[in-house]
Design an enzyme around this catalytic site. Structure first.
Site, mmCIF file in Angstrom:
data_model
loop_
_atom_site.group_PDB
_atom_site.id
_atom_site.type_symbol
_atom_site.label_atom_id
_atom_site.label_comp_id
_atom_site.label_asym_id
_atom_site.label_seq_id
_atom_site.Cartn_x
_atom_site.Cartn_y
_atom_site.Cartn_z
ATOM 1 N N ARG A 92 -46.289 -16.130 72.312
ATOM 2 C CA ARG A 92 -45.621 -15.162 73.183
ATOM 3 C C ARG A 92 -44.160 -15.534 73.383
ATOM 4 O O ARG A 92 -43.292 -14.673 73.514
ATOM 5 C CB ARG A 92 -46.351 -15.088 74.531
ATOM 6 C CG ARG A 92 -47.772 -14.546 74.428
ATOM 7 C CD ARG A 92 -48.430 -14.494 75.801
ATOM 8 N NE ARG A 92 -49.797 -13.990 75.731
ATOM 9 C CZ ARG A 92 -50.876 -14.758 75.662
ATOM 10 N NH1 ARG A 92 -50.739 -16.065 75.628
ATOM 11 N NH2 ARG A 92 -52.078 -14.231 75.624
ATOM 12 N N SER A 147 -47.793 -8.676 85.080
ATOM 13 C CA SER A 147 -49.262 -8.678 85.054
ATOM 14 C C SER A 147 -49.828 -10.088 85.033
ATOM 15 O O SER A 147 -50.987 -10.311 85.382
ATOM 16 C CB SER A 147 -49.774 -7.891 83.850
ATOM 17 O OG SER A 147 -49.206 -8.377 82.641
ATOM 18 N N ASP A 152 -56.145 -13.140 81.833
ATOM 19 C CA ASP A 152 -56.644 -14.481 81.509
ATOM 20 C C ASP A 152 -57.741 -14.898 82.490
ATOM 21 O O ASP A 152 -58.742 -15.513 82.101
ATOM 22 C CB ASP A 152 -55.500 -15.492 81.570
ATOM 23 C CG ASP A 152 -54.290 -15.044 80.795
ATOM 24 O OD1 ASP A 152 -54.087 -15.517 79.680
ATOM 25 O OD2 ASP A 152 -53.546 -14.193 81.327
ATOM 26 N N ARG A 155 -60.891 -13.209 81.557
ATOM 27 C CA ARG A 155 -61.508 -13.910 80.423
ATOM 28 C C ARG A 155 -62.226 -15.166 80.901
ATOM 29 O O ARG A 155 -63.341 -15.466 80.456
ATOM 30 C CB ARG A 155 -60.440 -14.282 79.406
ATOM 31 C CG ARG A 155 -59.849 -13.096 78.656
ATOM 32 C CD ARG A 155 -58.604 -13.491 77.871
ATOM 33 N NE ARG A 155 -58.130 -12.399 77.008
ATOM 34 C CZ ARG A 155 -56.886 -12.258 76.591
ATOM 35 N NH1 ARG A 155 -55.960 -13.138 76.972
ATOM 36 N NH2 ARG A 155 -56.538 -11.255 75.813
ATOM 37 N N HIS A 179 -48.504 -17.158 81.523
ATOM 38 C CA HIS A 179 -49.425 -16.349 80.721
ATOM 39 C C HIS A 179 -49.169 -16.743 79.277
ATOM 40 O O HIS A 179 -48.387 -16.120 78.562
ATOM 41 C CB HIS A 179 -49.157 -14.855 80.939
ATOM 42 C CG HIS A 179 -49.947 -13.966 80.017
ATOM 43 N ND1 HIS A 179 -51.317 -14.020 79.921
ATOM 44 C CD2 HIS A 179 -49.550 -13.002 79.142
ATOM 45 C CE1 HIS A 179 -51.731 -13.116 79.036
ATOM 46 N NE2 HIS A 179 -50.669 -12.504 78.544
#
Length: 316
Positions: A92, A147, A152, A155, A179
């Site tokens: 990312r 967000s 995560d 999950r 994140h």
């Protein structure tokens, strides 16, 4: 223009994430006026038309799509999903420079048209783009946030529920920090049906340290696995973002691990990262401080440093 008394949700970017978010929001009846904006005129209009064709089968809503940012004027919530696409093997953070440059073009005209809206950043790397968007927009921290690790954490709860053979709604656990690769599960603050998660092994023989380590690894690598298989993650983040929007528009005061500017969270300052936060009609509110172990707190500081390193490299 939005109609008085009707919530208007504008989604910027009609790609896989934006269209999935619009779909989830419409099905859940989050907003009565949903707008898609994208520079690809044919694509955005087609996505809006496809969604509108299903109007009979979902709560009443108006759906529009346009390449003109004017369509977003008067929004209650603006969600930014537009950005460079994450490729297989790419982190990312690799997306940071190109995405931040895009935000410099995207954010100002949206703020000009909806200065009182709550802005939700979904574009990765979300912690970096959220901090950059705050600086670009000049908005206060409550009004613009990311967000974060809401997905995560979902999950994590799913994997814990599977390992312990319990319903996922009975698992209360959070992923915090970036994140991304430096995120961490807050095991010491987690519970299952009110039982501290770290007591679960003693009571049931399940969820030992090696299982927890495996779960944490699966959470970190979940996006890479999905991207390798289908090219993008879209359904789950669409649902996660919709839950955040619900908490805003319905003033739910829900505790969610969104990414917002932290001003002094256990000594962490001037960086956007995820910690459990009360989210309501005013946006990102009070951040909660769970009791953490020294190891967890150290990992949170390392995660903040990783985000700050990228921000510094981009001139922030």
């Amino acid at each position: 223009m939005s109609v008085r008394g009707v919530n208007k949700l504008s989604i910027i970017g009609a790609g896989a994430v934006g269209s999935s978010l619009a779909y989830a929001s419409l099905i859940r009846g989050v907003a009565r006026h949903v707008v898609l904006h994208d520079i690809n005129a044919a694509k955005v209009r087609a996505e809006a038309l496809d969604l509108a064709h299903g109007s009979q089968f979902m709560p009443q809503a108006r759906v529009e799509g346009s390449e003109d940012p004017e369509i977003t004027r008067g929004s209650d919530v603006v969600v930014i999903t537009a950005g460079a696409k994450q490729k297989p093997g790419e982190t990312r953070m690799d997306l940071a420079a190109s995405t931040v440059n895009l935000m410099k073009k995207v954010i100002p005209p949206l703020v000009e048209r909806s200065p009182e809206a709550i802005f939700l950043m979904v574009t990765n790397p979300v912690d970096v783009t959220t901090y950059a968007a705050l600086k670009i927009s000049g908005l206060p921290r409550n009004q613009l946030f990311g967000s974060g690790t809401v997905l995560d954490s979902s999950r994590l709860r799913y994997l814990v529920a599977e390992a312990c053979e319990v319903a996922v709604v009975n698992v209360h656990a959070y992923i915090a920090g970036e994140h991304g690769d430096s995120e961490i599960p807050l095991w010491s603050a987690a519970t299952i049906g009110g039982v501290p998660l770290l007591d679960w092994e003693r009571q049931t023989g399940k969820l030992d340290e090696s299982t927890r380590d495996s779960i944490a690894d699966q959470v970190v690598n979940a996006a890479y696995e999905v991207i390798a298989g289908k090219g993008a993650t879209n359904y789950a983040i669409g649902l996660a973002a919709t839950r955040i929007i619900e908490s805003v528009l319905r003033d739910e005061h829900r505790v969610l691990p969104v990414s917002s500017l932290v001003e002094d969270w256990y000594g962490i300052k001037d960086v956007c990262l995820s910690v459990p936060t009360i989210v309501d009609r005013q946006g990102a509110g009070h951040t909660l401080r769970q009791p953490l172990t020294d190891g967890e707190l150290g990992c949170m500081h390392e995660s903040a440093d990783a985000i700050r390193y990228t921000l510094n490299s981009l001139g922030f």
